[in-house]
Design a protein around this motif. Sequence first.
Motif, mmCIF file in Angstrom:
data_model
loop_
_atom_site.group_PDB
_atom_site.id
_atom_site.type_symbol
_atom_site.label_atom_id
_atom_site.label_comp_id
_atom_site.label_asym_id
_atom_site.label_seq_id
_atom_site.Cartn_x
_atom_site.Cartn_y
_atom_site.Cartn_z
ATOM 1 N N LYS A 173 0.706 9.584 -3.156
ATOM 2 C CA LYS A 173 1.579 9.020 -2.126
ATOM 3 C C LYS A 173 2.504 7.968 -2.749
ATOM 4 O O LYS A 173 2.107 7.354 -3.730
ATOM 5 N N HIS B 9 -9.122 -3.057 5.886
ATOM 6 C CA HIS B 9 -8.561 -2.636 4.588
ATOM 7 C C HIS B 9 -8.274 -3.900 3.782
ATOM 8 O O HIS B 9 -7.278 -4.577 4.006
ATOM 9 N N ASN C 98 -8.071 -5.798 -0.074
ATOM 10 C CA ASN C 98 -7.990 -5.723 -1.545
ATOM 11 C C ASN C 98 -8.259 -7.121 -2.080
ATOM 12 O O ASN C 98 -7.885 -8.119 -1.443
ATOM 13 N N ASP D 101 2.150 1.014 1.386
ATOM 14 C CA ASP D 101 1.233 1.319 0.289
ATOM 15 C C ASP D 101 -0.230 1.236 0.705
ATOM 16 O O ASP D 101 -1.071 1.960 0.179
ATOM 17 N N SER D 102 -0.530 0.313 1.615
ATOM 18 C CA SER D 102 -1.932 0.100 2.002
ATOM 19 C C SER D 102 -2.216 0.741 3.358
ATOM 20 O O SER D 102 -3.062 1.632 3.473
ATOM 21 N N HIS E 159 -2.809 4.585 4.192
ATOM 22 C CA HIS E 159 -4.094 5.304 4.143
ATOM 23 C C HIS E 159 -4.720 5.394 5.541
ATOM 24 O O HIS E 159 -5.319 6.415 5.886
ATOM 25 N N TYR F 97 -12.913 -4.805 -3.111
ATOM 26 C CA TYR F 97 -12.245 -3.745 -2.358
ATOM 27 C C TYR F 97 -13.112 -3.379 -1.168
ATOM 28 O O TYR F 97 -14.238 -2.902 -1.334
ATOM 29 N N PHE G 122 -9.877 0.397 -5.671
ATOM 30 C CA PHE G 122 -9.955 1.765 -5.138
ATOM 31 C C PHE G 122 -10.425 2.775 -6.177
ATOM 32 O O PHE G 122 -11.004 3.795 -5.841
#
Length: 343
Positions: free
Chosen positions: A97, A155, A157, A172-173, A176, A235, A273
């Motif tokens: 992606k 979610h 990081n 980008d995050s 998902h 994560y 990830f």
Amino acid sequence: MSDLRIAVLGVGMMGADHVARIGSRIAGARVTVVNDYVTEKAEQLAATIPGCRAIADPLDAIADPDVDAVVLATPGPTHEKQLLACLEYGKPVMCEKPLTTDVATSLEIVKREAELGKRLIQVGFMRRFDLEYAALKALLDDGGLGTPLVMHCTHRNAAVPPYFDSSMIVKDSLVHEVDVTRFLFDEEISSVQLITPSASPGAPEGLQDPQIAIFRTATGKHVDVELFVTTGVAYEVRTEVIGDNGSAMIGLDVGLLRKSAPGRWGGEITPSFKERFWLAYDIEIQRWVNAVRAGEQTGDYTDGPVAWDGYAAAAVCAAGVASLESGLPVEVEMVARDTIPGA
Ligand code: ISE
């Protein structure tokens, strides 16, 4: 049947990881060509793989007669041209992606592939191959939760690269969770709202982190997502679905729980990830290789999310970025899938 000969374009973190997995854990495939905009990086990597060459131009790498299929792990802005080249040469491609970086070009790719009458493009939404997500999907499909109504997602990081800006948290995050929502609920997302709480004092200047996203699906299901990408912890990806017949949760990081002196109890959380989803990536690539090897018979060289899923994700993220500016819910603008035969 001989091995599938793969070109990996872009050998940064994700591409190099794919090169390593194809070389060690994937059956029926080998890497014959690598490419990167940093030519020496590709050359150094090629020198470590028997029968592999570095090719400096990505379009030459796609066209090369030693290449049956392509893994695209290049930066998003280069995808459109590279995907068009894959379609032109009839080479199946696993594209990390995003499909492309905007909605119009993503739609163009969907249309161009549909015109060919072959499914050549798979998009790398790896969570669909994670065993926990797969179990949740099976439970929902079996009606185990009754009618699903609400989903809560986390979610987090530990950190993101210095170039990460607020819209990348969406593109980008959050992307998902966009795919997970469409995958689990089998329907499109119709509106998106991004809420911006006080920014974390630990976030780089100007980065709106955390963010809260709210999706409404076509049939009215509610999804909320906490995005926090500079926690400094690890994560963390959790998902809970609530239906009229119970709820189910995944991502609890309960691998190994250890008790040790003095009076400690606990486990470990994956740092990124790569470690959290390594098995999902392995399964994704193995199934893609198998599908490509069988594709000649079926005209379908994919086993997972396709170009349409990349387009849908782009459309939802564009609405998300617009909402990040206004703070209001934004309707997702998408063409109907059945207006593009073969999409
Ligand atoms: C990264 O590109 C990913 O795809 C990760 O899964 C996500 O957690 C991270 O926020 C993104 O930057």
